[in-house]
Design an enzyme around this catalytic site. Structure first.
Site, PDB file in Angstrom:
ATOM      1  N   GLU A   1       0.692  -1.131   0.170  1.00 39.08           N
ATOM      2  CA  GLU A   1      -0.064  -0.091  -0.058  1.00 39.08           C
ATOM      3  C   GLU A   1       0.764   1.148  -0.076  1.00 39.08           C
ATOM      4  OE1 GLU A   1      -2.763  -0.333   3.373  1.00 39.08           O
ATOM      5  OE2 GLU A   1      -3.675  -2.072   2.589  1.00 39.08           O
TER       6      GLU A   1
ATOM      7  N   GLU B   1      -5.071  -8.318   1.508  1.00 34.67           N
ATOM      8  CA  GLU B   1      -5.780  -8.249   2.667  1.00 34.67           C
ATOM      9  C   GLU B   1      -7.158  -7.871   2.329  1.00 34.67           C
ATOM     10  OE1 GLU B   1      -4.260  -4.752   4.780  1.00 34.67           O
ATOM     11  OE2 GLU B   1      -2.118  -5.469   4.442  1.00 34.67           O
TER      12      GLU B   1
HETATM   13  O1  IFM Z   1      -3.564  -2.652   9.675  1.00 34.90           O
HETATM   14  C1  IFM Z   1      -3.702  -2.289   8.074  1.00 34.90           C
HETATM   15  C2  IFM Z   1      -2.536  -2.710   7.468  1.00 34.90           C
HETATM   16  O2  IFM Z   1      -1.457  -2.425   7.983  1.00 34.90           O
HETATM   17  C3  IFM Z   1      -2.564  -2.287   6.034  1.00 34.90           C
HETATM   18  N1  IFM Z   1      -3.817  -2.573   5.484  1.00 34.90           N
HETATM   19  C4  IFM Z   1      -4.950  -2.119   6.021  1.00 34.90           C
HETATM   20  C5  IFM Z   1      -4.816  -2.650   7.575  1.00 34.90           C
HETATM   21  C6  IFM Z   1      -6.065  -2.578   8.484  1.00 34.90           C
HETATM   22  O3  IFM Z   1      -6.390  -1.228   8.595  1.00 34.90           O
END
Ligand code: IFM
Length: 481
Positions: free
Chosen positions: A201, A386
């Site tokens: 990200e 994710e």
């Molecule tokens: O905790 C974060 C992660 O570090 C990156 N993506 C989103 C998750 C939840 O907010």
């Protein structure tokens, strides 16, 4: 935009300047039929959980680790909502075997973790710290011993403070140091660790860390944006080259926080569309376009003036073995003339179901980003690296009977099946996250885990979603309800 889990302030993020929000309602989810023909995932579909070093490891001063930007940022009063820090987190540096046992206990075939750059190179460059690398070597061995495939992320926001002192990602040299770091890690682990994710990200780190100041390194300078974006893209390309030169048989990918950007309607709809396109350029295309096409979207031109050198985009456009897609929610956008970026957060559609972050729970957005990558970027192999949801915010104990999480996961997995049926080459799904952990500026007030942890004792307690996810991983059959 997702501030990752943080799509929460979502675009609020993009109110690059925190402009006041006069909210206008947005159009609803696109009319996509997300009912898949079959609820059966293929046998070789990858099921896993994802974590990140800073959010879980603790042990910040152990075995020669150097400080990262987050070590510095979290100590400033007001930066972390509950005044907490990640000095212990889930204690996973010491208790990694417990984590591995939990992953194995859930019948999962894969684990996505991140490597802390400043454990490997305490100041970000120079001599390697063998003890830091050894930790990841032991973790990889422990996973492989249980038949779990490791997926390692090289950068999940914890830049060594030593490099930040020299300008961090705004300094072109950081891209080169990143490649050195990749080289050191692959040399030690490349014989056993075959799946690599370069950046996590990058959009979140660039915008929240350098423009909004809500994440480390806590800067609020929109003039840094172009440099940070490009040097992260460049570092990614250089690191991919370093990995592939360092070992054979690797699957090299990278992970992006992709979000559909949806404009508010009303009399200003046409202007809201412009704002939404602007956000899309920064949040999605500034990362997808250079990687897949070797170009930047035209909206980035002003930011990138004098930053991109001859040959850079050739380095950035590397072949990838998979694209990691993180998805939590869509972004709703409107024009705001009072904001320096002219972009502000709009309301989700009337009556939309919201998560703890106030974001629209909208699985169609996941379908949309996967399908967009298929249509516009050459249908690469993808992994959902994710997806997940938080308990309602608070300092109280975790909700063990977390039916809301099961519903969230089931609906998003339906979208994954529908995307596969539409031709998207999605090969796996990593739930965020294994154990409730340090959620950045929200500290421990936001809990995403399949497993709860008593912070006083470190005792881990699986939630209902853990058993649900286990049954899914074992059978590959998504329950109908
Ligand atoms: O905790 C974060 C992660 O570090 C990156 N993506 C989103 C998750 C939840 O907010």
């Amino acid at each position: 935009m997702e501030r990752s889990g943080v799509s929460r302030r979502a675009l609020g993020a993009l109110a690059l300047g925190g402009a006041a929000m006069g909210l206008s309602g947005c159009e609803g989810a696109h009319q996509t039929d997300l009912t898949p023909k079959s609820r059966q995932f293929p046998k070789d579909f990858v099921w896993g959980v994802a974590t990140a070093a800073f959010q879980t490891e603790g042990a910040q001063a152990v075995d020669g680790r150097g400080p990262s930007v987050w070590d510095v940022f979290e100590k400033v009063p007001g930066h972390v909502k509950d005044g907490s820090d990640a000095t212990v987190a889930t204690d996973s540096y010491r208790r990694f075997q417990d984590d591995v046992d939990l992953i194995a206990g859930a019948g999962l075939g894969a684990y996505r973790f991140s490597i802390s750059w400043s454990r490997v190179l305490p100041t970000g460059q120079g001599a390697v710290n063998p003890a830091g690398l050894d930790h990841y070597s032991k973790l990889v061995d422990a996973l492989l011993a249980k038949g779990i495939t490791p997926y390692a992320t090289l950068f999940h926001w914890d830049l060594p403070q030593g490099l930040q002192g020299m300008g961090g990602w705004a300094n072109r040299d950081t891209a080169l140091r990143f490649a050195d770091y990749a080289r050191a890690v692959v040399e030690k682990l490349g014989d056993r660790l075959k799946n690599w994710i370069i950046l996590n990200e990058a959009a979140v780190h660039a915008v929240f860390g350098h423009v909004l100041g809500e994440h480390a390194p806590g800067l609020k300078d929109i003039n840094l944006l172009g440099k940070v974006v490009h040097h992260m893209n460049l570092g990614q390309g250089l690191a991919m080259q370093a990995l592939r030169a360092g070992a054979s048989g690797l699957n090299v990918g990278t992970t992006m926080a992709l979000q559909p950007c949806r404009p508010a309607g009303g009399p200003l709809a046409i202007w809201n569309r412009l704002a939404s396109d602007g956000l899309d350029a920064l949040w999605n295309k500034a990362w997808l376009d250079p990687l897949f096409r070797g170009t930047y979207p035209k909206e980035m031109d002003d930011f990138l003036k004098g930053v991109v050198r001859d040959g850079d985009l050739k380095t950035v456009k590397q072949p990838i073995d998979f694209l990691g897609v993180n998805y939590y929610a869509p972004a709703y956008v409107r024009l705001d003339l009072n904001s320096p970026s002219k972009i502000a957060q709009a309301n989700p559609p009337e009556g939309a179901e919201l998560d703890a972050f106030g974001r629209h729970i909208d699985p169609s957005g996941l379908f949309e980003v996967l399908d967009r990558v298929r249509r516009e970027y050459g249908a690469p192999r993808m992994l959902v690296t994710e997806n997940g949801c938080s308990d309602p915010f608070g300092t109280g104990p975790a909700i063990l009977k977390d039916d809301f999480r099961i519903v969230y996961l089931r609906r998003h997995l339906q979208a994954v099946l529908a995307a596969r049926e539409a031709g998207c080459d999605v090969r796996g799904y990593f739930e965020w996250t294994l154990i409730d952990n340090f959620e950045w500026d929200l500290g421990y007030t936001s809990k995403f885990g399949l497993v709860a942890m008593d912070r006083a004792t470190g005792v881990r307690t699986p939630k209902a979603s853990y058993a649900w996810f286990k049954a899914l991983a074992e059978t590959g059959l998504l329950p109908a309800t």
